[in-house]
Design a protein around this motif. Structure first.
Motif, mmCIF file in Angstrom:
data_model
loop_
_atom_site.group_PDB
_atom_site.id
_atom_site.type_symbol
_atom_site.label_atom_id
_atom_site.label_comp_id
_atom_site.label_asym_id
_atom_site.label_seq_id
_atom_site.Cartn_x
_atom_site.Cartn_y
_atom_site.Cartn_z
ATOM 1 N N THR A 1 77.943 -36.957 -34.667
ATOM 2 C CA THR A 1 77.191 -35.707 -34.589
ATOM 3 C C THR A 1 75.894 -35.802 -35.363
ATOM 4 O OG1 THR A 1 79.255 -34.468 -34.351
ATOM 5 C CG2 THR A 1 77.308 -33.218 -34.978
ATOM 6 N N ARG A 2 75.928 -36.478 -36.489
ATOM 7 C CA ARG A 2 74.698 -36.673 -37.264
ATOM 8 C C ARG A 2 73.722 -37.576 -36.520
ATOM 9 N NH1 ARG A 2 76.862 -38.078 -43.332
ATOM 10 N NH2 ARG A 2 75.741 -36.399 -44.374
ATOM 11 N N ALA A 3 74.235 -38.621 -35.872
ATOM 12 C CA ALA A 3 73.362 -39.590 -35.202
ATOM 13 C C ALA A 3 72.728 -38.998 -33.948
ATOM 14 C CB ALA A 3 74.161 -40.840 -34.845
ATOM 15 N N ASP A 4 73.485 -38.179 -33.213
ATOM 16 C CA ASP A 4 72.981 -37.607 -31.957
ATOM 17 C C ASP A 4 73.527 -36.188 -31.815
ATOM 18 O OD1 ASP A 4 71.837 -37.260 -29.495
ATOM 19 O OD2 ASP A 4 73.304 -38.484 -28.415
ATOM 20 N N PRO A 5 72.880 -35.202 -32.439
ATOM 21 C CA PRO A 5 73.408 -33.840 -32.450
ATOM 22 C C PRO A 5 73.552 -33.252 -31.039
ATOM 23 C CG PRO A 5 71.658 -34.093 -34.070
ATOM 24 C CD PRO A 5 71.641 -35.336 -33.223
ATOM 25 N N PRO A 6 74.716 -32.705 -30.716
ATOM 26 C CA PRO A 6 74.907 -32.037 -29.426
ATOM 27 C C PRO A 6 74.355 -30.611 -29.468
ATOM 28 C CG PRO A 6 76.915 -31.913 -30.697
ATOM 29 C CD PRO A 6 75.933 -32.697 -31.539
ATOM 30 N N ASP A 7 74.476 -29.921 -28.340
ATOM 31 C CA ASP A 7 74.098 -28.505 -28.309
ATOM 32 C C ASP A 7 75.166 -27.638 -28.961
ATOM 33 O OD1 ASP A 7 71.649 -28.894 -26.872
ATOM 34 O OD2 ASP A 7 72.848 -29.198 -25.048
ATOM 35 N N LEU A 8 76.401 -28.148 -28.986
ATOM 36 C CA LEU A 8 77.522 -27.391 -29.564
ATOM 37 C C LEU A 8 78.589 -28.367 -30.027
ATOM 38 C CD1 LEU A 8 79.167 -24.708 -30.023
ATOM 39 C CD2 LEU A 8 79.977 -24.969 -27.668
ATOM 40 N N LEU A 9 79.176 -28.075 -31.185
ATOM 41 C CA LEU A 9 80.307 -28.853 -31.689
ATOM 42 C C LEU A 9 81.547 -27.971 -31.690
ATOM 43 C CD1 LEU A 9 81.613 -31.311 -33.089
ATOM 44 C CD2 LEU A 9 80.817 -30.358 -35.269
ATOM 45 N N ILE A 10 82.583 -28.397 -30.949
ATOM 46 C CA ILE A 10 83.888 -27.739 -30.994
ATOM 47 C C ILE A 10 84.733 -28.550 -31.965
ATOM 48 C CG2 ILE A 10 85.938 -27.072 -29.695
ATOM 49 C CD1 ILE A 10 84.194 -26.732 -27.240
ATOM 50 N N LEU A 11 85.133 -27.934 -33.053
ATOM 51 C CA LEU A 11 85.648 -28.667 -34.211
ATOM 52 C C LEU A 11 87.025 -28.168 -34.633
ATOM 53 C CD1 LEU A 11 85.028 -30.678 -36.559
ATOM 54 C CD2 LEU A 11 83.886 -28.765 -37.720
ATOM 55 N N ASP A 12 88.024 -29.044 -34.528
ATOM 56 C CA ASP A 12 89.362 -28.707 -35.013
ATOM 57 C C ASP A 12 89.374 -28.775 -36.540
ATOM 58 O OD1 ASP A 12 92.060 -28.056 -34.864
ATOM 59 O OD2 ASP A 12 92.674 -30.155 -34.851
ATOM 60 N N VAL A 13 90.038 -27.844 -37.184
ATOM 61 C CA VAL A 13 90.079 -27.824 -38.643
ATOM 62 C C VAL A 13 90.870 -29.002 -39.189
ATOM 63 C CG1 VAL A 13 90.972 -26.574 -40.637
ATOM 64 C CG2 VAL A 13 89.709 -25.356 -38.880
ATOM 65 N N MET A 14 92.049 -29.274 -38.603
ATOM 66 C CA MET A 14 92.938 -30.312 -39.119
ATOM 67 C C MET A 14 92.711 -31.611 -38.365
ATOM 68 S SD MET A 14 94.330 -28.690 -41.515
ATOM 69 C CE MET A 14 95.580 -29.850 -42.029
ATOM 70 N N LEU A 15 91.842 -32.466 -38.915
ATOM 71 C CA LEU A 15 91.528 -33.757 -38.306
ATOM 72 C C LEU A 15 91.897 -34.883 -39.263
ATOM 73 C CD1 LEU A 15 87.949 -33.068 -36.862
ATOM 74 C CD2 LEU A 15 90.011 -33.553 -35.511
ATOM 75 N N PRO A 16 92.332 -36.027 -38.746
ATOM 76 C CA PRO A 16 92.509 -37.192 -39.626
ATOM 77 C C PRO A 16 91.152 -37.689 -40.113
ATOM 78 C CG PRO A 16 92.822 -37.797 -37.320
ATOM 79 C CD PRO A 16 92.687 -36.300 -37.343
ATOM 80 N N GLY A 17 91.146 -38.294 -41.280
ATOM 81 C CA GLY A 17 89.878 -38.730 -41.862
ATOM 82 C C GLY A 17 89.238 -37.568 -42.591
ATOM 83 N N THR A 18 88.092 -37.159 -42.147
ATOM 84 C CA THR A 18 87.380 -36.023 -42.737
ATOM 85 C C THR A 18 87.829 -34.744 -42.055
ATOM 86 O OG1 THR A 18 85.464 -37.466 -43.071
ATOM 87 C CG2 THR A 18 85.104 -35.103 -43.297
ATOM 88 N N THR A 19 88.176 -33.716 -42.814
ATOM 89 C CA THR A 19 88.672 -32.475 -42.221
ATOM 90 C C THR A 19 87.543 -31.705 -41.546
ATOM 91 O OG1 THR A 19 88.285 -31.044 -44.137
ATOM 92 C CG2 THR A 19 90.353 -32.301 -44.077
ATOM 93 N N GLY A 20 87.939 -30.785 -40.665
ATOM 94 C CA GLY A 20 86.953 -29.968 -39.987
ATOM 95 C C GLY A 20 86.142 -29.115 -40.945
#
Length: 225
Positions: free
Chosen positions: A41-60
């Motif tokens: 997302t940082r490298a190529d920002p979309p028009d919208l991010l749909i983001l789950d709160v509970m993710l492996p690695g870095t949390t939502g």
């Protein structure tokens, strides 16, 4: 048509979301873990991010906090948590909307359409006192100095600046920002107002622009003493 990134680790959920988004002709990228989602997302920002709160690695929530410090990317969060404090925490970190699981795909698509419509450029600058809101460039300035706002904060200012000195109830502002949602309460507006005052007011505890009308709601005015 928009570019949308879906950060969701449940394969069935992410595939369902992708299919519904592609039916509406959006370009969809699905990423199953938080670390990769943040980097992409940082490298190529979309028009919208749909983001789950509970993710492996870095949390939502951590992703939301990081991205909001860097950009005004629209963020729609998905969560199985439905308590008011959890919802307000996400909004306080800069999320623009929340959908709680389980949800219907139709509901999610309606929220996506609404959020994309609300964050699309509209009219030119509106000035209220020393505050200017430009819906084309999506910029807010105070005394000519640009300040960073989330899409939700920007929409709140945009709505109120269109009718300066008009008092808006929390319910009216909530409808403009989120539509009807049984899980998002009117306290969400207070969170947006508190954060905005830190950005636009010289003394946030003694606001002269975004003012409280006790027992009613809020209004945006010129810098009255």
């Amino acid at each position: 048509m928009a570019t949308i990134t879906v950060a969701e680790d449940d394969p069935k959920q992410s595939e369902l979301i992708r299919l519904y988004l592609e039916r509406e002709h959006h370009t969809v990228t699905v990423i199953p873990n938080g670390t990769d989602a943040l980097a992409a997302t940082r490298a190529d920002p979309p028009d919208l991010l749909i983001l789950d709160v509970m993710l492996p690695g870095t949390t939502g929530l951590d992703i939301c906090r990081t991205l909001r410090a860097e950009s005004d990317l629209p963020i729609l969060m998905l969560t199985a948590r439905s308590t008011e404090d959890d919802l307000l925490r996400g909004l306080d970190l800069g999320a623009d909307d929340y959908v709680t699981k389980p949800y219907s795909p139709r509901e999610l698509m309606a929220r996506v359409r609404t959020l994309l419509r609300r964050t699309a450029p509209k009219e030119g600058p509106t000035t209220v006192g020393t505050l200017t809101i430009d819906s084309i460039t999506h910029e807010v300035t105070v005394n000519g100095k640009r300040i960073e706002t989330t899409p939700g904060e920007f929409r709140l200012l945009e709505v109120m600046a269109a009718r300066p000195n008009q008092v808006f109830t929390r319910g009216q502002l909530l409808e403009h920002l989120h539509g009807y949602d049984a899980y998002i309460t009117q306290r969400a507006i207070d969170v947006h107002v508190m954060n905005l005052r830190k950005k636009i007011e010289q003394e946030p505890r003694k606001p002269t622009k975004l003012r409280t009308v006790y027992g009613v709601g809020y209004k945006l005015t010129e810098d009255a003493p």
